[in-house]
Design an enzyme around this catalytic site. Structure first.
Site, PDB file in Angstrom:
ATOM      1  N   LYS A  27       0.844  -1.211   0.000  1.00  0.00           N
ATOM      2  CA  LYS A  27       0.000   0.000   0.000  1.00  0.00           C
ATOM      3  C   LYS A  27       0.875   1.256   0.000  1.00  0.00           C
ATOM      4  O   LYS A  27       0.581   2.228  -0.693  1.00  0.00           O
ATOM      5  CB  LYS A  27      -0.935  -0.018   1.223  1.00  0.00           C
ATOM      6  CG  LYS A  27      -2.003  -1.117   1.138  1.00  0.00           C
ATOM      7  CD  LYS A  27      -2.775  -1.295   2.440  1.00  0.00           C
ATOM      8  CE  LYS A  27      -3.707  -2.492   2.393  1.00  0.00           C
ATOM      9  NZ  LYS A  27      -4.393  -2.774   3.660  1.00  0.00           N
TER      10      LYS A  27
ATOM     11  N   GLN B 294      -4.048  -1.481  10.205  1.00  0.00           N
ATOM     12  CA  GLN B 294      -4.060  -2.790   9.543  1.00  0.00           C
ATOM     13  C   GLN B 294      -4.574  -3.874  10.488  1.00  0.00           C
ATOM     14  O   GLN B 294      -4.118  -3.992  11.630  1.00  0.00           O
ATOM     15  CB  GLN B 294      -2.642  -3.122   9.052  1.00  0.00           C
ATOM     16  CG  GLN B 294      -2.517  -4.392   8.246  1.00  0.00           C
ATOM     17  CD  GLN B 294      -3.190  -4.322   6.871  1.00  0.00           C
ATOM     18  OE1 GLN B 294      -3.367  -3.259   6.299  1.00  0.00           O
ATOM     19  NE2 GLN B 294      -3.593  -5.470   6.343  1.00  0.00           N
TER      20      GLN B 294
ATOM     21  N   ASP C 153     -10.817   2.924   5.196  1.00  0.00           N
ATOM     22  CA  ASP C 153     -11.098   1.483   5.197  1.00  0.00           C
ATOM     23  C   ASP C 153     -12.608   1.210   5.151  1.00  0.00           C
ATOM     24  O   ASP C 153     -13.023   0.093   4.858  1.00  0.00           O
ATOM     25  CB  ASP C 153     -10.590   0.865   6.517  1.00  0.00           C
ATOM     26  CG  ASP C 153      -9.332   0.043   6.327  1.00  0.00           C
ATOM     27  OD1 ASP C 153      -9.154  -0.524   5.237  1.00  0.00           O
ATOM     28  OD2 ASP C 153      -8.554  -0.034   7.293  1.00  0.00           O
TER      29      ASP C 153
HETATM   30  N1  GUN Z   1      -6.455  -6.727   6.762  1.00  0.00           N
HETATM   31  C1  GUN Z   1      -6.857  -7.448   5.692  1.00  0.00           C
HETATM   32  N2  GUN Z   1      -7.538  -6.655   4.825  1.00  0.00           N
HETATM   33  C2  GUN Z   1      -7.563  -5.418   5.368  1.00  0.00           C
HETATM   34  C3  GUN Z   1      -8.119  -4.177   4.939  1.00  0.00           C
HETATM   35  O1  GUN Z   1      -8.750  -4.037   3.877  1.00  0.00           O
HETATM   36  N3  GUN Z   1      -7.914  -3.129   5.790  1.00  0.00           N
HETATM   37  C4  GUN Z   1      -7.242  -3.256   6.970  1.00  0.00           C
HETATM   38  N4  GUN Z   1      -7.113  -2.174   7.734  1.00  0.00           N
HETATM   39  N5  GUN Z   1      -6.727  -4.387   7.389  1.00  0.00           N
HETATM   40  C5  GUN Z   1      -6.889  -5.466   6.591  1.00  0.00           C
END
Ligand code: GUN
Length: 291
Positions: free
Chosen positions: A38, A82, A105
């Protein structure tokens, strides 16, 4: 990404660089890889990102304090904590602490509620939003289609069903949500024109479970033992790709299908957050001159 690049250019003309803050707690190997990807995508698009890495034994009040500071900063438009979080923290309390306007998110209850209500002003969770985009841009009609979603998680399965059954040309689907207590799961799958596999069970979807010509979207990322690999493990999806590709009309590669779309939608949400912040700033009246 090209479309977003134009929007980032327009923001730059107004002196705004979208800023995204990542928080990672602990040393979960997959989370490290995801956040790394990311960050790289932010840099490629010209977004500013910063990452806070916290030790596994960070307390929840410490994390909430960091969120308070990020919530207050004008140069940070999006915040992503995350998942998974350590077990001593409440994901629901943590995600509720991110300002809804910075919740790129789409995990804050306000944004979850807006999604359920069909209110497009909220942020949508990135993975299901990316799947909607994949379907629409590939021209796969969802209207009236039978869709089966495997997995009822808050990040993919539940929001996916909400997006697919919404009113709208690229939604309007008939959705069945299957989970670990569903009976006759293979029979449900065989009826699906579109099958979304997001349950986290390696190679669960076999060719015999797929209707010929169906579109199959594989969200799963599972590490399994593989003695022939140098690391002793390899990543596989929830779909048995080799077998299912003989039957499906469309099948996302994994890795490389849904994952990059998740990242693209995260960047889109961040650009949207920056645009909304710039609009709010522009609409605040200048303070009166002192008389
Ligand atoms: N862990 C797995 N997928 C995601 C996501 O889309 N966002 C976040 N914050 N954590 C994740």
């Amino acid at each position: 990404m090209a479309e977003l690049s134009a929007r980032v250019g327009a923001l730059a003309q107004r002196g705004v660089v979208p800023g995204l803050a990542f928080i990672r707690v602990g040393e979960d190997a997959a989370s490290k890889v995801y956040v790394g990807r990311k960050e790289k995508a932010c840099a490629e698009l010209g977004l500013r990102s910063e990452t806070t890495v916290l030790p596994q034994d960070t307390t929840e009040p410490q994390l909430l304090g960091i969120l308070d500071r990020l919530n207050a900063r004008e140069d940070i438009h999006g915040i992503l904590v995350q998942a998974p979080l350590p077990r001593h923290m409440s994901e629901s309390r943590v995600y509720s602490h991110v300002l809804p306007g910075k919740d790129v998110d789409g995990f804050h209850p306000q944004n979850v509620g807006k999604l359920m209500l069909g209110d497009a002003t909220g942020f949508r969770p990135c993975t299901p939003a990316g799947i909607m985009e994949l379907l629409a841009r590939t021209g796969i009609r969802t209207e009236g289609a039978e869709v089966v979603v495997l997995g009822r998680g808050n990040i993919v399965g539940k929001p996916m069903t909400a997006m697919l059954c919404q009113k709208g040309r690229w939604a309007n689907a008939t959705v069945t949500l299957c989970h670990s207590a569903t009976r006759e799961i293979a029979a449900h799958c065989r009826r699906a024109d579109i099958l979304v596999a997001a349950m986290g069970v390696p190679l669960f979807v076999k060719a015999s479970m797929v209707k010929p010509g169906a579109a199959v979207l594989d969200v799963g990322v599972n590490r399994v033992a593989d003695p022939s690999s140098s690391t002793g493990t390899r990543l596989v999806g929830d779909v048995d790709f080799q077998a299912v590709q003989q039957v499906a009309g469309y099948l996302t590669p994994n890795p490389g299908g849904v994952g990059p779309m998740t990242i693209a939608m995260l960047l889109q949400n961040t650009v949207q957050a920056a645009e909304q912040a710039a609009e709010r700033k522009a609409s605040v009246p200048e303070p009166p001159l002192p008389s």
